[in-house]
Design a protein around this motif. Structure first.
Motif, PDB file in Angstrom:
ATOM      1  N   ALA A  21      37.879 -18.871 -11.767  1.00 18.40           N
ATOM      2  CA  ALA A  21      38.579 -17.588 -11.869  1.00 18.40           C
ATOM      3  C   ALA A  21      37.954 -16.555 -10.938  1.00 18.40           C
ATOM      4  O   ALA A  21      38.657 -15.790 -10.265  1.00 18.40           O
ATOM      5  CB  ALA A  21      38.556 -17.095 -13.308  1.00 18.40           C
ATOM      6  N   LEU A  22      36.633 -16.524 -10.866  1.00 15.44           N
ATOM      7  CA  LEU A  22      35.944 -15.588  -9.977  1.00 15.44           C
ATOM      8  C   LEU A  22      36.272 -15.881  -8.518  1.00 15.44           C
ATOM      9  O   LEU A  22      36.547 -14.966  -7.736  1.00 15.44           O
ATOM     10  CB  LEU A  22      34.429 -15.659 -10.210  1.00 15.44           C
ATOM     11  CG  LEU A  22      33.571 -14.721  -9.361  1.00 15.44           C
ATOM     12  CD1 LEU A  22      33.876 -13.273  -9.702  1.00 15.44           C
ATOM     13  CD2 LEU A  22      32.099 -15.030  -9.559  1.00 15.44           C
ATOM     14  N   CYS A  23      36.267 -17.138  -8.139  1.00 15.34           N
ATOM     15  CA  CYS A  23      36.595 -17.513  -6.752  1.00 15.34           C
ATOM     16  C   CYS A  23      38.039 -17.155  -6.409  1.00 15.34           C
ATOM     17  O   CYS A  23      38.318 -16.681  -5.297  1.00 15.34           O
ATOM     18  CB  CYS A  23      36.356 -19.006  -6.544  1.00 15.34           C
ATOM     19  SG  CYS A  23      34.615 -19.437  -6.492  1.00 15.34           S
ATOM     20  N   LEU A  24      38.951 -17.375  -7.333  1.00 14.61           N
ATOM     21  CA  LEU A  24      40.347 -17.001  -7.092  1.00 14.61           C
ATOM     22  C   LEU A  24      40.497 -15.490  -6.930  1.00 14.61           C
ATOM     23  O   LEU A  24      41.223 -15.023  -6.039  1.00 14.61           O
ATOM     24  CB  LEU A  24      41.235 -17.508  -8.226  1.00 14.61           C
ATOM     25  CG  LEU A  24      41.484 -19.004  -8.260  1.00 14.61           C
ATOM     26  CD1 LEU A  24      42.255 -19.380  -9.523  1.00 14.61           C
ATOM     27  CD2 LEU A  24      42.241 -19.460  -7.031  1.00 14.61           C
ATOM     28  N   PHE A  25      39.811 -14.725  -7.771  1.00 10.72           N
ATOM     29  CA  PHE A  25      39.878 -13.272  -7.662  1.00 10.72           C
ATOM     30  C   PHE A  25      39.313 -12.797  -6.322  1.00 10.72           C
ATOM     31  O   PHE A  25      39.918 -11.969  -5.640  1.00 10.72           O
ATOM     32  CB  PHE A  25      39.117 -12.615  -8.819  1.00 10.72           C
ATOM     33  CG  PHE A  25      39.050 -11.119  -8.723  1.00 10.72           C
ATOM     34  CD1 PHE A  25      40.163 -10.353  -8.980  1.00 10.72           C
ATOM     35  CD2 PHE A  25      37.869 -10.498  -8.337  1.00 10.72           C
ATOM     36  CE1 PHE A  25      40.111  -8.970  -8.878  1.00 10.72           C
ATOM     37  CE2 PHE A  25      37.807  -9.126  -8.227  1.00 10.72           C
ATOM     38  CZ  PHE A  25      38.928  -8.359  -8.499  1.00 10.72           C
ATOM     39  N   LEU A  26      38.152 -13.321  -5.948  1.00  5.40           N
ATOM     40  CA  LEU A  26      37.545 -12.919  -4.672  1.00  5.40           C
ATOM     41  C   LEU A  26      38.402 -13.351  -3.486  1.00  5.40           C
ATOM     42  O   LEU A  26      38.520 -12.621  -2.494  1.00  5.40           O
ATOM     43  CB  LEU A  26      36.130 -13.486  -4.563  1.00  5.40           C
ATOM     44  CG  LEU A  26      35.098 -12.876  -5.519  1.00  5.40           C
ATOM     45  CD1 LEU A  26      33.765 -13.598  -5.375  1.00  5.40           C
ATOM     46  CD2 LEU A  26      34.941 -11.391  -5.286  1.00  5.40           C
ATOM     47  N   GLY A  27      39.006 -14.515  -3.573  1.00  5.08           N
ATOM     48  CA  GLY A  27      39.910 -14.957  -2.510  1.00  5.08           C
ATOM     49  C   GLY A  27      41.124 -14.059  -2.396  1.00  5.08           C
ATOM     50  O   GLY A  27      41.581 -13.733  -1.289  1.00  5.08           O
ATOM     51  N   TRP A  28      41.657 -13.621  -3.530  1.00  6.45           N
ATOM     52  CA  TRP A  28      42.800 -12.716  -3.534  1.00  6.45           C
ATOM     53  C   TRP A  28      42.423 -11.370  -2.905  1.00  6.45           C
ATOM     54  O   TRP A  28      43.177 -10.813  -2.104  1.00  6.45           O
ATOM     55  CB  TRP A  28      43.280 -12.532  -4.966  1.00  6.45           C
ATOM     56  CG  TRP A  28      44.354 -11.504  -5.134  1.00  6.45           C
ATOM     57  CD1 TRP A  28      45.590 -11.498  -4.565  1.00  6.45           C
ATOM     58  CD2 TRP A  28      44.267 -10.310  -5.910  1.00  6.45           C
ATOM     59  NE1 TRP A  28      46.287 -10.390  -4.953  1.00  6.45           N
ATOM     60  CE2 TRP A  28      45.493  -9.637  -5.785  1.00  6.45           C
ATOM     61  CE3 TRP A  28      43.277  -9.767  -6.719  1.00  6.45           C
ATOM     62  CZ2 TRP A  28      45.763  -8.445  -6.416  1.00  6.45           C
ATOM     63  CZ3 TRP A  28      43.548  -8.573  -7.358  1.00  6.45           C
ATOM     64  CH2 TRP A  28      44.767  -7.922  -7.197  1.00  6.45           C
ATOM     65  N   LYS A  29      41.251 -10.852  -3.250  1.00  7.14           N
ATOM     66  CA  LYS A  29      40.790  -9.585  -2.666  1.00  7.14           C
ATOM     67  C   LYS A  29      40.555  -9.731  -1.162  1.00  7.14           C
ATOM     68  O   LYS A  29      40.881  -8.833  -0.388  1.00  7.14           O
ATOM     69  CB  LYS A  29      39.507  -9.112  -3.358  1.00  7.14           C
ATOM     70  CG  LYS A  29      39.687  -8.693  -4.801  1.00  7.14           C
ATOM     71  CD  LYS A  29      40.669  -7.559  -4.938  1.00  7.14           C
ATOM     72  CE  LYS A  29      39.967  -6.241  -4.847  1.00  7.14           C
ATOM     73  NZ  LYS A  29      40.856  -5.106  -5.023  1.00  7.14           N
TER      74      LYS A  29
END
Length: 99
Positions: A21-29
């Motif tokens: 979830a953290l990696c997906l959020f950072l990738g989205w940002k």
């Protein structure tokens, strides 16, 4: 022992899901930031494009002036070498300012 292994596997699964979830959020940002930078850059390029075209026109005019100056010197219309040198120096200054 079985309960401990079950709790350990559950904790591992939770940690993995949190990391995903953290990696997906950072990738989205990151994707959002890249999109913002790209749009800003394209806007800047649209502003600079007319200036680039104008600079190209100035270069063409300078090359035309140089050829006119060479033709004037060849034809002998300008008999005063000081005048032709001053014209040549002025063209050189304009060319260095342009670049």
């Amino acid at each position: 022992m079985a309960k401990t292994l079950k709790d350990l596997l559950l904790a591992l699964l939770n940690a993995t899901l949190i990391l995903v979830a953290l990696c997906l959020f950072l990738g989205w940002k990151l994707a959002s930031t890249v999109e913002d930078v790209t749009s800003g850059l394209s806007e800047k390029l649209q502003v600079v494009a007319p200036l680039r075209d104008e600079a190209q026109g100035i270069r063409e005019q300078l090359s035309g002036l140089r050829s006119d100056l060479a033709r004037i010197q060849e034809d002998g219309v300008v008999s005063n070498t000081a005048v032709s040198l001053r014209m040549s120096n002025t063209l050189d200054k304009l060319e260095t300012i342009e670049t």
